[in-house]
Design a protein around this motif. Structure first.
Motif, PDB file in Angstrom:
ATOM      1  N   ARG A  85       2.189 -90.873  -6.960  1.00  0.00           N
ATOM      2  CA  ARG A  85       2.999 -90.261  -5.898  1.00  0.00           C
ATOM      3  C   ARG A  85       4.418 -89.968  -6.373  1.00  0.00           C
ATOM      4  O   ARG A  85       5.017 -88.968  -5.982  1.00  0.00           O
ATOM      5  N   HIS A  86       4.964 -90.830  -7.246  1.00  0.00           N
ATOM      6  CA  HIS A  86       6.347 -90.691  -7.689  1.00  0.00           C
ATOM      7  C   HIS A  86       6.494 -90.026  -9.053  1.00  0.00           C
ATOM      8  O   HIS A  86       7.617 -89.695  -9.441  1.00  0.00           O
ATOM      9  N   ARG A  87       5.390 -89.840  -9.765  1.00  0.00           N
ATOM     10  CA  ARG A  87       5.471 -89.244 -11.099  1.00  0.00           C
ATOM     11  C   ARG A  87       4.491 -88.073 -11.195  1.00  0.00           C
ATOM     12  O   ARG A  87       3.324 -88.234 -11.538  1.00  0.00           O
ATOM     13  N   ALA A  88       5.006 -86.868 -10.930  1.00  0.00           N
ATOM     14  CA  ALA A  88       4.158 -85.680 -11.007  1.00  0.00           C
ATOM     15  C   ALA A  88       3.665 -85.428 -12.426  1.00  0.00           C
ATOM     16  O   ALA A  88       2.652 -84.756 -12.628  1.00  0.00           O
ATOM     17  N   ASP A  89       4.382 -85.956 -13.432  1.00  0.00           N
ATOM     18  CA  ASP A  89       4.012 -85.748 -14.829  1.00  0.00           C
ATOM     19  C   ASP A  89       2.883 -86.655 -15.281  1.00  0.00           C
ATOM     20  O   ASP A  89       2.332 -86.467 -16.371  1.00  0.00           O
ATOM     21  N   VAL A  90       2.517 -87.636 -14.484  1.00  0.00           N
ATOM     22  CA  VAL A  90       1.506 -88.621 -14.883  1.00  0.00           C
ATOM     23  C   VAL A  90       0.127 -88.195 -14.400  1.00  0.00           C
ATOM     24  O   VAL A  90      -0.072 -87.920 -13.218  1.00  0.00           O
ATOM     25  N   GLY A  91      -0.818 -88.166 -15.348  1.00  0.00           N
ATOM     26  CA  GLY A  91      -2.199 -87.841 -15.017  1.00  0.00           C
ATOM     27  C   GLY A  91      -3.158 -88.985 -15.265  1.00  0.00           C
ATOM     28  O   GLY A  91      -4.348 -88.865 -14.970  1.00  0.00           O
ATOM     29  N   ALA A  92      -2.650 -90.102 -15.819  1.00  0.00           N
ATOM     30  CA  ALA A  92      -3.522 -91.246 -16.095  1.00  0.00           C
ATOM     31  C   ALA A  92      -2.699 -92.520 -16.169  1.00  0.00           C
ATOM     32  O   ALA A  92      -1.535 -92.504 -16.598  1.00  0.00           O
ATOM     33  N   VAL A  93      -3.323 -93.621 -15.754  1.00  0.00           N
ATOM     34  CA  VAL A  93      -2.682 -94.938 -15.754  1.00  0.00           C
ATOM     35  C   VAL A  93      -3.628 -95.943 -16.399  1.00  0.00           C
ATOM     36  O   VAL A  93      -4.821 -95.983 -16.067  1.00  0.00           O
ATOM     37  N   VAL A  94      -3.096 -96.749 -17.313  1.00  0.00           N
ATOM     38  CA  VAL A  94      -3.868 -97.805 -17.967  1.00  0.00           C
ATOM     39  C   VAL A  94      -3.113 -99.124 -17.794  1.00  0.00           C
ATOM     40  O   VAL A  94      -1.971 -99.252 -18.245  1.00  0.00           O
ATOM     41  N   HIS A  95      -3.741-100.080 -17.130  1.00  0.00           N
ATOM     42  CA  HIS A  95      -3.144-101.408 -16.924  1.00  0.00           C
ATOM     43  C   HIS A  95      -3.893-102.421 -17.767  1.00  0.00           C
ATOM     44  O   HIS A  95      -5.123-102.519 -17.688  1.00  0.00           O
ATOM     45  N   THR A  96      -3.178-103.168 -18.595  1.00  0.00           N
ATOM     46  CA  THR A  96      -3.796-104.136 -19.494  1.00  0.00           C
ATOM     47  C   THR A  96      -3.169-105.520 -19.323  1.00  0.00           C
ATOM     48  O   THR A  96      -2.110-105.670 -18.719  1.00  0.00           O
ATOM     49  N   HIS A  97      -3.851-106.505 -19.893  1.00  0.00           N
ATOM     50  CA  HIS A  97      -3.316-107.852 -20.014  1.00  0.00           C
ATOM     51  C   HIS A  97      -3.231-108.204 -21.500  1.00  0.00           C
ATOM     52  O   HIS A  97      -3.548-109.321 -21.899  1.00  0.00           O
ATOM     53  N   SER A  98      -2.803-107.252 -22.309  1.00  0.00           N
ATOM     54  CA  SER A  98      -2.752-107.449 -23.753  1.00  0.00           C
ATOM     55  C   SER A  98      -1.803-108.597 -24.106  1.00  0.00           C
ATOM     56  O   SER A  98      -0.780-108.807 -23.448  1.00  0.00           O
TER      57      SER A  98
END
Length: 231
Positions: A85-98
């Motif tokens: 919603r806040h980042r029009a430039d973002v098309g993908a999100v990756v959340h890790t616990h690296s």
């Protein structure tokens, strides 16, 4: 099947994360936004990455309402929605616990620009988002703040998040974040790490955005398969 290609890519990225140790078990999550419909394909809640198939990946709209799929979406959906919603430039999100990124997050240490690759891919110092309970909108708001002008953030006492124009970029950012966090931790143990000057950070970031990799219409496609296979 709606968004078949995007759902298959979410599956592929989840398996890459598992293979390279950036997640274990069912931790972390992956999503991608379709630029035409605005629909989001997101990894299902509580399923092992090596067991997920494309039709297990639910599709939701921008408000989080399920459009297609029999599985419940990740409990971290509120954070993904707020990022999109806040980042029009973002098309993908990756959340890790690296491991090393999470070590920094537990310590509350931001990750300064110590390597050219990290400055180029991540955009500068990686900030630490304030703590909030997993799956809440408050965590999403803190994450959006920490991501401002960056491609990654550390989530205090939780893990890390990386974003990109597509899954290829988000996955690359997650790998670069973890490898740089590992170098930074070792450098802190050994002594005082030297930082890149701000003007150099800006220079390499601009050069990366303008010239690095294959772009549509160039000599090769942008795809998840085109990313190197290890951090």
């Amino acid at each position: 099947m709606l968004l078949a290609r995007l759902r298959a890519e979410v599956v592929g990225v989840g398996r890459r994360l598992l293979q390279t140790g950036l997640v274990v078990g069912t931790s972390g999550n992956v999503s991608a936004r379709d630029p035409e419909t605005g629909y989001i394909a997101i990894s299902p809640s509580g399923m092992e990455y090596d067991r997920i198939e494309a039709d297990d990946v639910p599709v939701v709209d921008g408000q989080g309402r399920r459009v297609e799929g029999r599985r419940r979406p990740s409990t971290e959906l509120p954070t993904h929605l707020l990022v999109y919603r806040h980042r029009a430039d973002v098309g993908a999100v990756v959340h890790t616990h690296s491991t090393y990124a999470t070590v920094l997050a537990v310590l509350g240490w931001s990750l300064p620009p110590i390597l050219g690759e990290a400055a180029a891919v991540l955009g500068g110092e990686v900030r630490v988002a304030e703590y909030a309970t997993t799956g809440t909108e408050q965590l999403g708001r803190y994450t959006v703040e920490a991501l401002e002008g960056r491609q990654a953030a550390l989530l205090r006492n939780h893990g890390a998040i990386a974003v990109g124009r597509d899954l290829r970029e988000a996955l690359q950012a997650a790998w670069v974040l973890e490898s740089t966090a590992r170098v930074y931790w070792a450098a802190r143990v050994a002594g005082s790490p030297l930082l890149l000057p701000p003007d150099e950070v800006m220079r390499v970031r601009q050069g990366y955005l303008a010239h690095y990799g294959q772009r549509p219409g160039g000599s090769g496609p942008r795809s998840v398969e085109g990313v190197r296979t290890s951090p």
